[in-house]
Design an enzyme around this catalytic site. Structure first.
Site, mmCIF file in Angstrom:
data_model
loop_
_atom_site.group_PDB
_atom_site.id
_atom_site.type_symbol
_atom_site.label_atom_id
_atom_site.label_comp_id
_atom_site.label_asym_id
_atom_site.label_seq_id
_atom_site.Cartn_x
_atom_site.Cartn_y
_atom_site.Cartn_z
ATOM 1 N N GLY A 175 0.823 -1.201 0.000
ATOM 2 C CA GLY A 175 0.000 0.000 0.000
ATOM 3 C C GLY A 175 0.860 1.256 0.000
ATOM 4 N N CYS A 176 0.326 2.333 0.522
ATOM 5 C CA CYS A 176 1.039 3.615 0.558
ATOM 6 C C CYS A 176 2.348 3.474 1.334
ATOM 7 C CB CYS A 176 0.152 4.664 1.220
ATOM 8 S SG CYS A 176 0.973 6.240 1.512
ATOM 9 N N PHE A 177 3.452 3.910 0.724
ATOM 10 C CA PHE A 177 4.738 3.719 1.403
ATOM 11 C C PHE A 177 4.903 4.582 2.641
ATOM 12 C CE2 PHE A 177 6.687 6.088 -2.539
ATOM 13 C CZ PHE A 177 6.055 7.273 -2.187
ATOM 14 N N TRP A 178 4.089 5.630 2.794
ATOM 15 C CA TRP A 178 4.142 6.411 4.032
ATOM 16 C C TRP A 178 3.789 5.534 5.223
ATOM 17 C CZ3 TRP A 178 0.608 10.972 2.064
ATOM 18 C CH2 TRP A 178 1.306 11.715 1.106
ATOM 19 N N CYS A 179 2.812 4.659 5.034
ATOM 20 C CA CYS A 179 2.348 3.791 6.129
ATOM 21 C C CYS A 179 3.391 2.741 6.500
ATOM 22 C CB CYS A 179 1.054 3.085 5.737
ATOM 23 S SG CYS A 179 -0.366 4.177 5.465
#
Length: 216
Positions: free
Chosen positions: A49-53
């Protein structure tokens, strides 16, 4: 009749050979990058998913260092965030990091991986939709491939998830570090709405479940 049957079989074989050649050609055309791995360390490249997470999670994991957000598995060199989020470059948003196998094993890393996202949704994590958000393990060795495939099969057979796991397990080809503003995102932007509503709950749940694997 026999001649017609023979021609049909020949056509099928030729079609198969052409498709196989196209697949090999396609694999050869995927850009390749090298990873300089520090002594006594190993490397992992994961997308969930989102790499920030996922960056925020693995930064706190014992034995892990140099977590970088970036893009892997696509067919163009040095993609930009705008290009990747168009869903047309073939890249997945990933993190890449080094880990000390004497401190944490690849098996333990995958335990965290499969526990902190939904690996049953194809090209989607929550509200983030597109192939760039796919669940993916880009393995760097035969051992990593074997471990990933074994545990994927074991989880599927255990009934841990309501649906079949769709995690892509594919050989590592390339990794491009994302733009500077994507790095250390949660720590630098923790008060933003996305961080508060999406990332923070994931990180807090991770810390409760894997308290014994957190950096002191």
């Amino acid at each position: 009749m026999k001649k017609k049957f023979f021609l049909v079989i020949l056509s099928v074989i030729m079609t198969y050979n052409i498709q196989a050649q196209q697949k090999v050609k396609s694999m050869k055309e995927i850009p390749k990058t090298k990873t300089n791995i520090p002594d006594n360390m190993e490397v992992a490249t994961l997308g969930s998913g989102c790499f920030w997470c996922i960056e925020a999670i693995y930064q706190d994991l014992v034995g892990v260092k140099d977590v970088k957000s970036g893009y892997s598995g696509g067919h163009i060199d040095n993609p930009t965030y705008r290009q990747v989020t168009s869903g047309t470059t073939g890249h997945a948003e990933v993190i890449q990091f080094f880990f000390d196998p004497k401190v944490i094993s690849f098996e333990e890393i995958l335990e965290v991986f499969w526990s902190t996202h939904d690996p049953t949704t194809l090209n989607r994590q929550g509200a983030d939709v597109g192939p760039q958000y796919r669940s993916a393990i880009f393995y760097h060795s035969d051992k990593q491939r074997e471990v990933a495939e074994f545990y994927k099969s074991k989880l599927d057979g255990s009934g841990s998830f309501d649906s079949k796991i769709v995690t892509e397990i594919t050989p590592f080809s390339n990794f491009y570090v994302a733009e500077d503003y994507h790095q250390n995102y949660f720590n630098d932007n923790g008060m933003q709405p996305y961080c508060q509503m999406v990332i923070r709950p994931k990180v807090e749940k991770f810390k409760k479940v894997f308290a014994d694997k957190l950096k002191k």
